[in-house]
Structure formats: C-alpha cells, structure tokens
Design a protein around this motif. Structure first.
Motif, PDB file in Angstrom:
ATOM      1  N   ARG A 162       0.830  -1.200   0.000  1.00  0.00           N
ATOM      2  CA  ARG A 162       0.000   0.000   0.000  1.00  0.00           C
ATOM      3  C   ARG A 162       0.871   1.259   0.000  1.00  0.00           C
ATOM      4  O   ARG A 162       0.596   2.219  -0.716  1.00  0.00           O
ATOM      5  N   ALA A 163       1.945   1.221   0.810  1.00  0.00           N
ATOM      6  CA  ALA A 163       2.854   2.370   0.887  1.00  0.00           C
ATOM      7  C   ALA A 163       3.543   2.613  -0.463  1.00  0.00           C
ATOM      8  O   ALA A 163       3.816   3.760  -0.831  1.00  0.00           O
ATOM      9  N   PRO A 169      -5.460   1.920  -0.758  1.00  0.00           N
ATOM     10  CA  PRO A 169      -5.556   2.078   0.705  1.00  0.00           C
ATOM     11  C   PRO A 169      -6.710   1.243   1.239  1.00  0.00           C
ATOM     12  O   PRO A 169      -7.712   1.028   0.592  1.00  0.00           O
TER      13      PRO A 169
END
Length: 170
Positions: A162-163, A169
């Motif tokens: 996700r990062a 998200p």
C-alpha cells in the motif's frame, strides 16, 4: 475473514491456552485426586496400568506435601507466569505487525519445551509418556503462533504494498 481478524483469532486461541494452563495449575491437588478417582472408576487400570500407577504416585505425593502447603507456592508461581505471559500477547493482539517479536518469542518458548521436558523429565524421573504429554503443550502451542505469525507477515507485506502504491488504501 480479514488477515488482521485471522491473526487475532489465532492469538486469542494461544492466549486462551495460556490462561487455561495457568488457571488449572492452582487446584493441582484436587485435579490429580479427581483424575485418580476417575481412572480407577474405568477400565483404565487394566488397559494402562502404568498411567494409573503414575497418577496415583503423583496423587500420593501431593497428599503428602499437603502437610507443607508452602510447596504449592511453586505451582502458584507457575500459574501466575502463564497468566503474565498471556498478557504479553495482548500487544500482538492489538498490532500483530509491530509486535511480531512477541509471536517469535512465543514460538521459541514453545520449541524450548521439548528439550526442557526431555532433560528435566529424565533428571526428575518423569515417565517418558508424561514427558511426551508435556512436549505436546509446546507442539500444540506453536500451531496458533505459526498461523498468527504468517498472518502478521502478510499484513506487513500488504502495508508495504500500500505504501508503494501497489495496493489501494484500505
């Protein structure tokens, strides 16, 4: 079920096992007396006389030590230790990724049961069958920790993805 929920479920199972093991160490004399009576009320003396002999021996020893109640203080501390260790797993229950080290600590402790049972059991004259029962606590205990650890690693990979923008998200 989400990955987080799955990790938490396995951690709760492990915590419940620790709490149950801890609580049952307090009434040890009563439990062994009940086990002895139950075994004698069945066909077990004919099928497994060694087991009955061992439980009766433990029962006799606990009856004898009842004259010295301070000796039971040791099992009270054993029970307390199980309960305190269970509290340590609240951290991974809240955040399995950040507290993955606690899961690893638990797995190491479970693995440590095997040599302890075999070495201390032999030194103390504990029958091999009983040592195997003690070892089963480590073998059974490590199972929910392995699953929780696996799910914690998956959560960590998902957070990294996700990062990096690979996963949405969520």
């Amino acid at each position: 079920m989400s990955t987080l929920a799955a990790a938490r479920t396995w951690i709760v199972i492990f915590i419940a096992g620790l709490v149950l093991s801890g609580i049952t160490a307090f009434p040890l004399a009563w439990e062994v007396s009940l086990a002895s009576q139950t075994l004698h009320a069945t066909v077990t003396p004919d099928l497994a006389p060694g087991l009955v002999e061992w439980v009766d021996r433990v029962h006799l020893a606990l009856d004898d030590t009842a004259r010295y109640p301070f000796l039971s203080y040791g099992t009270d501390w054993l029970a307390f230790a199980h309960l305190v260790i269970a509290v340590a797993f609240v951290g991974p229950l809240i955040d399995p990724v950040r507290n993955i080290w606690v899961l690893r600590f638990g797995m190491i402790a479970c693995a440590g049961i095997v040599p302890l049972a075999l070495i201390a059991g032999a030194v103390r004259g504990i029958p091999l069958g009983w040592q195997l029962i003690d070892i089963s606590f480590g073998v059974l205990g490590i199972i929910p920790l392995l699953f929780a650890h696996r799910f914690a690693l998956r959560l960590e990979r998902e957070a990294s993805a996700r990062a990096a923008g690979v996963l949405p998200p969520g």
